[in-house]
Design a protein around this motif. Structure first.
Motif, short mmCIF file in Angstrom:
data_model
loop_
_atom_site.label_atom_id
_atom_site.label_comp_id
_atom_site.label_asym_id
_atom_site.label_seq_id
_atom_site.Cartn_x
_atom_site.Cartn_y
_atom_site.Cartn_z
N GLY A 1 4.48 1.44 -53.73
CA GLY A 1 4.40 2.28 -52.54
C GLY A 1 5.44 1.90 -51.50
O GLY A 1 6.53 1.43 -51.84
N LEU A 2 5.08 2.07 -50.24
CA LEU A 2 5.99 1.82 -49.13
C LEU A 2 5.71 0.43 -48.58
O LEU A 2 4.66 0.18 -48.00
N PHE B 1 14.22 2.65 -47.02
CA PHE B 1 14.18 3.43 -45.79
C PHE B 1 14.36 2.52 -44.58
O PHE B 1 13.82 1.42 -44.52
N GLU C 1 5.10 6.64 -32.95
CA GLU C 1 5.50 7.07 -34.27
C GLU C 1 6.82 6.45 -34.69
O GLU C 1 7.64 6.09 -33.85
N PHE D 1 11.84 8.00 -39.62
CA PHE D 1 12.47 7.48 -40.83
C PHE D 1 13.83 8.14 -41.05
O PHE D 1 14.02 9.33 -40.78
N GLY D 2 14.75 7.34 -41.59
CA GLY D 2 16.00 7.88 -42.06
C GLY D 2 15.82 8.53 -43.42
O GLY D 2 14.73 8.47 -44.01
N GLN E 1 -2.08 6.25 -38.18
CA GLN E 1 -1.12 7.34 -38.17
C GLN E 1 -1.09 7.99 -39.55
O GLN E 1 -1.40 7.35 -40.56
N TYR F 1 1.43 10.41 -42.11
CA TYR F 1 2.78 10.87 -42.38
C TYR F 1 2.77 11.76 -43.61
O TYR F 1 1.92 11.61 -44.50
N GLN G 1 5.43 13.15 -46.70
CA GLN G 1 6.74 13.01 -47.34
C GLN G 1 6.89 14.11 -48.38
O GLN G 1 6.15 14.15 -49.36
N GLY H 1 12.18 13.58 -50.06
CA GLY H 1 12.43 13.42 -48.63
C GLY H 1 11.97 12.07 -48.10
O GLY H 1 11.75 11.13 -48.86
N HIS H 2 11.83 12.02 -46.80
CA HIS H 2 11.41 10.79 -46.16
C HIS H 2 10.10 11.05 -45.40
O HIS H 2 9.78 12.20 -45.07
N PRO H 3 9.33 9.99 -45.13
CA PRO H 3 8.08 10.18 -44.37
C PRO H 3 8.35 10.77 -42.99
O PRO H 3 9.26 10.33 -42.29
N PHE I 1 6.28 11.78 -39.41
CA PHE I 1 5.06 11.57 -38.65
C PHE I 1 4.32 12.88 -38.43
O PHE I 1 4.91 13.91 -38.09
N GLN J 1 -1.25 10.64 -34.64
CA GLN J 1 -1.82 9.31 -34.43
C GLN J 1 -3.23 9.48 -33.86
O GLN J 1 -3.45 10.29 -32.97
N PHE K 1 0.58 10.04 -46.39
CA PHE K 1 0.32 8.62 -46.18
C PHE K 1 -0.47 8.40 -44.91
O PHE K 1 -0.18 9.01 -43.88
N LEU L 1 2.62 -1.42 -38.64
CA LEU L 1 1.86 -0.49 -39.47
C LEU L 1 1.81 -0.97 -40.91
O LEU L 1 2.79 -1.47 -41.44
N PHE M 1 1.06 0.75 -44.52
CA PHE M 1 0.94 2.06 -45.15
C PHE M 1 0.05 1.99 -46.39
O PHE M 1 0.10 1.03 -47.17
N LYS N 1 -0.86 3.81 -50.09
CA LYS N 1 0.04 4.22 -51.17
C LYS N 1 0.20 5.73 -51.25
O LYS N 1 1.02 6.22 -52.04
N ARG O 1 -0.60 12.18 -53.50
CA ARG O 1 0.38 13.20 -53.84
C ARG O 1 -0.34 14.52 -54.10
O ARG O 1 -1.17 14.61 -55.00
#
Lengths: 116, 110
Positions: free
Chosen positions: A42-43, A91, A104, A107-108, B33, B35, B37, B41-43, B45, B48, B88, B98, B100, B102, B105
């Motif tokens: 995961g992350l 990331f 918040e 993320f790139g 929080q 998120y 994705q 892509g990327h997570p 937000f 919260q 997430f 934070l 996260f 897993k 999906r």
């Protein structure tokens, strides 16, 4: 604002080579985070900085990994030497945490690293 | 250390069906929080939650924070193909970073 910028977007390298990933956080943000994302784990948070100072690097897998933040607008994550198990998406994220509760994270787009 | 567990890992739904993902923490959280994705892509937000028992809505999305501040859920009503992605949760204990989950999906079949 352009958001968090990462380079390169994709990196393919051979085992043993040095890899440097770059990140430009959002201007004015005081926290910067480096994450690694894999299907299995995961992350994962690797390291984070506050005002350019590394605060917690307990997530860095081993001594092959190092990160720096020489100024408020630039950070690097270096892997030397790289190994196939380092293949992942890396990331960078930044945030402005003006309050104790935080805010918040932005993320790139990530760097997809493949180590052959 | 703090752990955030998220279930289910995968969910396939027909378009128009509802979807729920659940998040559980081993410790009491100061906030949580969420998120999203998108594939490739990327997570990004979403929201919260801070208060015990808090419920927030964003159009078809409903977020809840448990009374004990150890669990949370995200519910999507009448899913659409644009909802596809991984959701997430991320929890914070005190002023720590934070952690996260897993992710769940979500696939939506048109």
């Amino acid at each position: 604002d352009a958001g968090v910028i990462q380079s390169p977007r994709h990196e393919v390298t051979e085992m043993g080579q040095e890899v440097t990933l770059r990140c430009k956080p959002i201007s004015g943000h005081d926290y910067l985070f480096w994450y690694r994302q894999t299907m299995m784990r995961g992350l994962e948070l690797l390291i984070y900085f506050n005002n350019n100072v590394p605060i917690d690097d307990s997530g860095m897998p081993e001594d092959r990994f190092s990160a720096k933040m020489p100024n408020a607008s630039f950070s690097t994550l270096k892997i030397q030497p790289s190994e196939p198990r380092d293949s992942a998406v890396y990331f960078c994220a930044s945030s402005f945490q003006g309050t104790l509760m935080g805010s918040e994270q932005f993320f790139g787009p990530g760097t997809r690293l493949t180590v052959l | 250390g703090q752990q955030v567990m998220q279930i289910p890992q995968y969910q396939h739904v027909q378009e128009g069906e509802d979807f729920t993902t659940y998040c559980n923490s081993s410790t009491t959280l100061s906030n949580i929080q969420w998120y999203k994705q998108r594939p490739g892509g990327h997570p990004v937000f979403l929201i919260q939650l801070v208060k015990s028992g808090e419920v927030k809505k964003q159009k078809r999305l409903t977020f809840q924070f448990g009374e004990a501040k150890k669990n949370s859920s995200l519910h999507i009503t009448a899913t659409q193909t644009t909802d596809v992605g991984t959701y997430f949760c991320a929890g914070r204990e005190g002023n720590t970073p934070l952690v996260f989950g897993k992710g769940t999906r979500l696939s939506v079949i048109a």
